[in-house]
Write an enzyme that holds these catalytic residues in place. Structure first.
Site, mmCIF file in Angstrom:
data_model
loop_
_atom_site.group_PDB
_atom_site.id
_atom_site.type_symbol
_atom_site.label_atom_id
_atom_site.label_comp_id
_atom_site.label_asym_id
_atom_site.label_seq_id
_atom_site.Cartn_x
_atom_site.Cartn_y
_atom_site.Cartn_z
ATOM 1 N N ASP A 71 0.828 -1.198 0.000
ATOM 2 C CA ASP A 71 0.000 0.000 0.000
ATOM 3 C C ASP A 71 0.864 1.250 0.000
ATOM 4 O O ASP A 71 1.989 1.251 0.483
ATOM 5 C CB ASP A 71 -0.898 0.030 1.246
ATOM 6 C CG ASP A 71 -1.834 -1.156 1.276
ATOM 7 O OD1 ASP A 71 -2.204 -1.633 0.191
ATOM 8 O OD2 ASP A 71 -2.186 -1.605 2.371
ATOM 9 N N SER A 72 0.317 2.341 -0.513
ATOM 10 C CA SER A 72 1.061 3.597 -0.513
ATOM 11 C C SER A 72 1.072 4.241 0.870
ATOM 12 O O SER A 72 2.052 4.844 1.280
ATOM 13 C CB SER A 72 0.449 4.567 -1.534
ATOM 14 O OG SER A 72 -0.925 4.766 -1.247
#
Length: 241
Positions: A71-72
Site C-alpha cells: 500500500d502507498s
C-alpha cells in the site's frame, strides 16, 4: 566521431539491459504505489539505455513485475486496551488461521482490482475467508493508542497485515488500522542487504544485484533457467519507512 562513439555506448547499454533476466530487490519508499515504483524504474533504465518509447508502449519494450503489492499509505488507532490484553490476543493469530482479504486490495472482480472499483464508488463485496499461515507474531511496543508489532512477523503467501490488524481490533472489542508498514523480507531477500535504493537503479547495479540475488534462490538456479521469451526483470518490492 564523438556522436558515433556516444551512439555505440548507448547501443551497448541497451543490449546489456535487454539481456538481463532474473530476480532482484528494490526498496519502495513510503508514498508511491508499487506500480508507480515499477514505472519509475522502467523510465530510469530505458533512459539510461537511450531507448525511446511512446507513452504506454513502454510496457511492451521492457517487462518488469513485482512479487507482492504494498500500500502507498495507511492510518491507525487502538483504544482502551492493556498490553496484556493485546499480547494474549496475538497468540490467537499465530499458526494456521482463516483471514478475509481487505476490500481495498489488488484482488480482482471482473478483471478489475477491488481498490479501483472502490475508488469509483462501486459496491464491493468481501472475498471469502481463506487459510493463511503466521509463523511468528509478537508485540514490540505498546504506547496507547498505538502499538507496534515486532519485526519478526513472519507469514506465508496471501497474508494481509491490514486484515490482521483489523481482526486484532475486533477481537479486543474495539477497532484498529495500520499506520505504518515495512516489509523487511520477501523470500530470501532482505531490506537491509538486498533492496536497491533509488540512487542505484542503474543497469550495472541491477546486473550485479541479479547475480547476487539469483544465488540466494532455493537450489541456486542459474540465470539461464530464469530466462523467458521476453527478456526483462522481475522486481521484489520492499517498503521503506
Amino acid at each position: 566521431m564523438a556522436g558515433e562513439a556516444g551512439g555505440a555506448a548507448l547501443g551497448r547499454a541497451a543490449d546489456k539491459l535487454f539481456s538481463l533476466s532474473g530476480l532482484f530487490a528494490v526498496r519502495k519508499p513510503k508514498g508511491p504505489t508499487s506500480a508507480a515504483v515499477l514505472n519509475l524504474l522502467k523510465e530510469r533504465l530505458l533512459a539510461e539505455a537511450g531507448v525511446q518509447t511512446n507513452g504506454n508502449k513502454r510496457n511492451q519494450v521492457l517487462k518488469i513485475g513485482h512479487g507482492g503489492t504494498l500500500d502507498s499509505a495507511a492510518t491507525g488507532v487502538l483504544d482502551q486496551v492493556t498490553k496484556e490484553d493485546l499480547e494474549n490476543v496475538l497468540l490467537k493469530f499465530t499458526g494456521d488461521i482463516m483471514q478475509v482479504p481487505p476490500l481495498y486490495s489488488a484482488l480482482k472482480k471482473g478483471g478489475e482490482r477491488l481498490s479501483t472499483l472502490m475508488k469509483r464508488g462501486e459496491a464491493v463485496e468481501a472475498k471469502p475467508a481463506r487459510p493463511v499461515r503466521v509463523y511468528s507474531l509478537s508485540l514490540q511496543q505498546f504506547q496507547p493508542p498505538l502499538f507496534t508489532l515486532g519485526k519478526d512477523v513472519e507469514c506465508g503467501g496471501g497474508f494481509y497485515v491490514r486484515s490482521l490488524v483489523n481482526d486484532i481490533g475486533k477481537e479486543l472489542s474495539t477497532c484498529a488500522t495500520v499506520q505504518e508498514l515495512t516489509r523487511t523480507k520477501q523470500g530470501p531477500f532482505t531490506l537491509e542487504e538486498h533492496a536497491l535504493h533509488e540512487d542505484k537503479w542503474t543497469i550495472d547495479e541491477i546486473a550485479r544485484s541479479l547475480e547476487h540475488c539469483t544465488a540466494l534462490l532455493p537450489g541456486g538456479p542459474s540465470r539461464k533457467k530464469l530466462k523467458t521469451e521476453h527478456p526483462g526483470e522481475t522486481a521484489v518490492i520492499c517498503e521503506d519507512k
